[in-house]
Design a protein around this motif. Sequence first.
Motif, PDB file in Angstrom:
ATOM      1  N   THR A   7       0.854  -1.194   0.000  1.00 39.90           N
ATOM      2  CA  THR A   7       0.000   0.000   0.000  1.00 39.90           C
ATOM      3  C   THR A   7       0.885   1.236   0.000  1.00 39.90           C
ATOM      4  OG1 THR A   7      -1.671  -1.104   1.364  1.00 39.90           O
ATOM      5  CG2 THR A   7      -1.764   1.295   1.310  1.00 39.90           C
ATOM      6  N   GLU A   8       0.468   2.217  -0.745  1.00 38.20           N
ATOM      7  CA  GLU A   8       1.068   3.549  -0.675  1.00 38.20           C
ATOM      8  C   GLU A   8      -0.036   4.517  -1.054  1.00 38.20           C
ATOM      9  OE1 GLU A   8       4.440   4.605  -3.279  1.00 38.20           O
ATOM     10  OE2 GLU A   8       5.435   5.189  -1.413  1.00 38.20           O
ATOM     11  N   GLN A   9      -0.731   5.020  -0.027  1.00 35.36           N
ATOM     12  CA  GLN A   9      -1.919   5.838  -0.254  1.00 35.36           C
ATOM     13  C   GLN A   9      -2.076   6.849   0.874  1.00 35.36           C
ATOM     14  OE1 GLN A   9      -5.351   3.460  -1.116  1.00 35.36           O
ATOM     15  NE2 GLN A   9      -6.765   5.157  -0.906  1.00 35.36           N
ATOM     16  N   PHE A  10      -2.619   8.018   0.528  1.00 36.38           N
ATOM     17  CA  PHE A  10      -2.872   9.050   1.531  1.00 36.38           C
ATOM     18  C   PHE A  10      -4.192   8.791   2.246  1.00 36.38           C
ATOM     19  CE2 PHE A  10       0.369  11.371  -0.724  1.00 36.38           C
ATOM     20  CZ  PHE A  10       0.972  12.092   0.293  1.00 36.38           C
ATOM     21  N   TYR A  11      -4.183   9.023   3.554  1.00 34.65           N
ATOM     22  CA  TYR A  11      -5.364   8.940   4.409  1.00 34.65           C
ATOM     23  C   TYR A  11      -5.310  10.103   5.389  1.00 34.65           C
ATOM     24  CZ  TYR A  11      -5.925   4.065   2.941  1.00 34.65           C
ATOM     25  OH  TYR A  11      -6.105   2.916   2.205  1.00 34.65           O
ATOM     26  N   PRO A  12      -6.437  10.476   5.970  1.00 32.24           N
ATOM     27  CA  PRO A  12      -6.381  11.410   7.087  1.00 32.24           C
ATOM     28  C   PRO A  12      -5.544  10.775   8.200  1.00 32.24           C
ATOM     29  CG  PRO A  12      -8.636  11.159   6.315  1.00 32.24           C
ATOM     30  CD  PRO A  12      -7.810  10.104   5.623  1.00 32.24           C
ATOM     31  N   LEU A  13      -4.704  11.556   8.843  1.00 35.84           N
ATOM     32  CA  LEU A  13      -3.870  11.032   9.920  1.00 35.84           C
ATOM     33  C   LEU A  13      -4.773  10.494  11.024  1.00 35.84           C
ATOM     34  CD1 LEU A  13      -0.924  10.727  10.874  1.00 35.84           C
ATOM     35  CD2 LEU A  13      -1.198  12.912  12.043  1.00 35.84           C
ATOM     36  N   PRO A  14      -4.653   9.211  11.358  1.00 37.09           N
ATOM     37  CA  PRO A  14      -5.530   8.628  12.382  1.00 37.09           C
ATOM     38  C   PRO A  14      -5.324   9.290  13.746  1.00 37.09           C
ATOM     39  CG  PRO A  14      -4.379   6.922  11.157  1.00 37.09           C
ATOM     40  CD  PRO A  14      -3.758   8.226  10.780  1.00 37.09           C
ATOM     41  N   GLU A  15      -6.396   9.388  14.499  1.00 41.83           N
ATOM     42  CA  GLU A  15      -6.381  10.041  15.802  1.00 41.83           C
ATOM     43  C   GLU A  15      -5.261   9.543  16.720  1.00 41.83           C
ATOM     44  OE1 GLU A  15      -7.083  12.829  18.415  1.00 41.83           O
ATOM     45  OE2 GLU A  15      -8.196  12.720  16.541  1.00 41.83           O
ATOM     46  N   PRO A  16      -5.020   8.226  16.836  1.00 39.88           N
ATOM     47  CA  PRO A  16      -3.962   7.788  17.755  1.00 39.88           C
ATOM     48  C   PRO A  16      -2.573   8.338  17.421  1.00 39.88           C
ATOM     49  CG  PRO A  16      -5.315   5.919  17.090  1.00 39.88           C
ATOM     50  CD  PRO A  16      -5.725   7.090  16.237  1.00 39.88           C
TER      51      PRO A  16
ATOM     52  N   ALA B 287      -0.930  12.948  18.433  1.00 41.26           N
ATOM     53  CA  ALA B 287      -0.004  13.423  19.470  1.00 41.26           C
ATOM     54  C   ALA B 287       1.444  13.083  19.110  1.00 41.26           C
ATOM     55  CB  ALA B 287      -0.362  12.819  20.820  1.00 41.26           C
ATOM     56  N   GLN B 288       1.672  11.903  18.551  1.00 39.03           N
ATOM     57  CA  GLN B 288       3.028  11.489  18.208  1.00 39.03           C
ATOM     58  C   GLN B 288       3.587  12.249  17.015  1.00 39.03           C
ATOM     59  OE1 GLN B 288       2.370   7.269  17.579  1.00 39.03           O
ATOM     60  NE2 GLN B 288       3.462   6.796  19.467  1.00 39.03           N
ATOM     61  N   LEU B 289       2.744  12.565  16.060  1.00 40.77           N
ATOM     62  CA  LEU B 289       3.219  13.172  14.826  1.00 40.77           C
ATOM     63  C   LEU B 289       2.912  14.656  14.739  1.00 40.77           C
ATOM     64  CD1 LEU B 289       2.455  10.316  12.268  1.00 40.77           C
ATOM     65  CD2 LEU B 289       4.504  10.728  13.617  1.00 40.77           C
ATOM     66  N   THR B 290       2.518  15.236  15.835  1.00 35.21           N
ATOM     67  CA  THR B 290       2.292  16.672  15.956  1.00 35.21           C
ATOM     68  C   THR B 290       1.571  17.291  14.770  1.00 35.21           C
ATOM     69  OG1 THR B 290       4.499  17.185  15.111  1.00 35.21           O
ATOM     70  CG2 THR B 290       4.256  17.034  17.487  1.00 35.21           C
ATOM     71  N   GLY B 291       0.298  17.347  14.918  1.00 38.52           N
ATOM     72  CA  GLY B 291      -0.488  18.048  13.917  1.00 38.52           C
ATOM     73  C   GLY B 291      -1.408  17.136  13.139  1.00 38.52           C
ATOM     74  N   ALA B 292      -2.578  17.668  12.864  1.00 41.23           N
ATOM     75  CA  ALA B 292      -3.550  16.918  12.068  1.00 41.23           C
ATOM     76  C   ALA B 292      -3.196  17.034  10.599  1.00 41.23           C
ATOM     77  CB  ALA B 292      -4.946  17.460  12.338  1.00 41.23           C
ATOM     78  N   GLY B 293      -3.942  16.360   9.806  1.00 40.96           N
ATOM     79  CA  GLY B 293      -3.727  16.440   8.371  1.00 40.96           C
ATOM     80  C   GLY B 293      -3.647  15.068   7.757  1.00 40.96           C
ATOM     81  N   ASP B 294      -3.212  15.048   6.519  1.00 36.99           N
ATOM     82  CA  ASP B 294      -3.113  13.802   5.792  1.00 36.99           C
ATOM     83  C   ASP B 294      -1.726  13.202   5.950  1.00 36.99           C
ATOM     84  OD1 ASP B 294      -5.698  14.169   4.898  1.00 36.99           O
ATOM     85  OD2 ASP B 294      -5.053  15.216   3.085  1.00 36.99           O
ATOM     86  N   ALA B 295      -1.670  11.889   5.765  1.00 36.63           N
ATOM     87  CA  ALA B 295      -0.395  11.186   5.856  1.00 36.63           C
ATOM     88  C   ALA B 295      -0.389  10.067   4.821  1.00 36.63           C
ATOM     89  CB  ALA B 295      -0.189  10.618   7.249  1.00 36.63           C
ATOM     90  N   LEU B 296       0.789   9.768   4.333  1.00 32.32           N
ATOM     91  CA  LEU B 296       0.975   8.657   3.413  1.00 32.32           C
ATOM     92  C   LEU B 296       1.146   7.385   4.231  1.00 32.32           C
ATOM     93  CD1 LEU B 296       1.451   7.745   0.439  1.00 32.32           C
ATOM     94  CD2 LEU B 296       3.904   8.047   0.909  1.00 32.32           C
ATOM     95  N   LEU B 297       0.240   6.432   4.019  1.00 32.49           N
ATOM     96  CA  LEU B 297       0.370   5.109   4.628  1.00 32.49           C
ATOM     97  C   LEU B 297       1.128   4.258   3.626  1.00 32.49           C
ATOM     98  CD1 LEU B 297      -0.177   2.775   6.589  1.00 32.49           C
ATOM     99  CD2 LEU B 297      -2.387   2.465   5.444  1.00 32.49           C
ATOM    100  N   ARG B 298       2.256   3.741   4.067  1.00 34.62           N
ATOM    101  CA  ARG B 298       3.107   2.899   3.227  1.00 34.62           C
ATOM    102  C   ARG B 298       3.248   1.554   3.927  1.00 34.62           C
ATOM    103  NH1 ARG B 298       7.862   3.364  -0.429  1.00 34.62           N
ATOM    104  NH2 ARG B 298       9.467   1.979   0.400  1.00 34.62           N
ATOM    105  N   GLU B 299       2.808   0.484   3.270  1.00 32.97           N
ATOM    106  CA  GLU B 299       2.905  -0.865   3.824  1.00 32.97           C
ATOM    107  C   GLU B 299       3.732  -1.707   2.864  1.00 32.97           C
ATOM    108  OE1 GLU B 299      -1.014  -2.114   6.030  1.00 32.97           O
ATOM    109  OE2 GLU B 299      -1.527  -1.172   4.113  1.00 32.97           O
ATOM    110  N   VAL B 300       4.733  -2.407   3.412  1.00 33.70           N
ATOM    111  CA  VAL B 300       5.606  -3.234   2.590  1.00 33.70           C
ATOM    112  C   VAL B 300       5.904  -4.548   3.306  1.00 33.70           C
ATOM    113  CG1 VAL B 300       6.706  -1.205   1.525  1.00 33.70           C
ATOM    114  CG2 VAL B 300       7.772  -2.295   3.513  1.00 33.70           C
ATOM    115  N   LEU B 301       6.324  -5.523   2.528  1.00 33.72           N
ATOM    116  CA  LEU B 301       6.893  -6.755   3.059  1.00 33.72           C
ATOM    117  C   LEU B 301       8.353  -6.785   2.640  1.00 33.72           C
ATOM    118  CD1 LEU B 301       4.151  -9.427   2.297  1.00 33.72           C
ATOM    119  CD2 LEU B 301       4.968  -8.737   4.565  1.00 33.72           C
TER     120      LEU B 301
END
Length: 179
Positions: free
Chosen positions: A56-65, A68-82
């Motif tokens: 997977t390599e797709q943008f999603y809204p930054l999940p609530e959990p 706090a760790q990533l400072t700031g709301a907004g979108d983030a690229l979710l990248r999943e690899v094996l």
Amino acid sequence: MSTMPITTAHYLLQAHWQTPAALRLLPAQCSWLLETDSLTARLKSRCQQFRLQMLTEQFYPLPEPLHAQLTGAGDALLREVLLYCDEQAMIYAQSWLPASTLTAIEPLARLGSQPLGEFIFRHPALQRGPIEVAELDTAQLTLPLPLTEPTLWARRSVFWLAEHPLHVVEVFMPEVYRL
């Protein structure tokens, strides 16, 4: 923007993460889970053929959990690899790269089939937060490979590249402990 599906990504955000000292881990597990250098480099040094499979390599809204760790709301690229070693899946890796981090460090947006670890561990301003570990129920993982063990160990941490955060989770297949 898509909303994030209930998948492995969601399950990992909700897992019971703990400090390694709170758990009883075998020496082989500690060796991999607590590795502070690049897992990609370690895998490459132990196999004849290394391969990354992009899931997977797709943008999603930054999940609530992660707010706090990533400072700031907004979108983030979710990248999943094996990550494969000699055609054996060894590590599932999931990264959340906020859009602000991708804008500031543009090569992160163009990794393609290059492992994230190869880039970040060469970055001169790399800092890593604490490593947390969790034992995961494989029935909750939706990965494109057979999972024969009832549980798998995982670790997570936040990295900062010149003060720009990204969140990384790695799930270890049992075969990795034999390397």
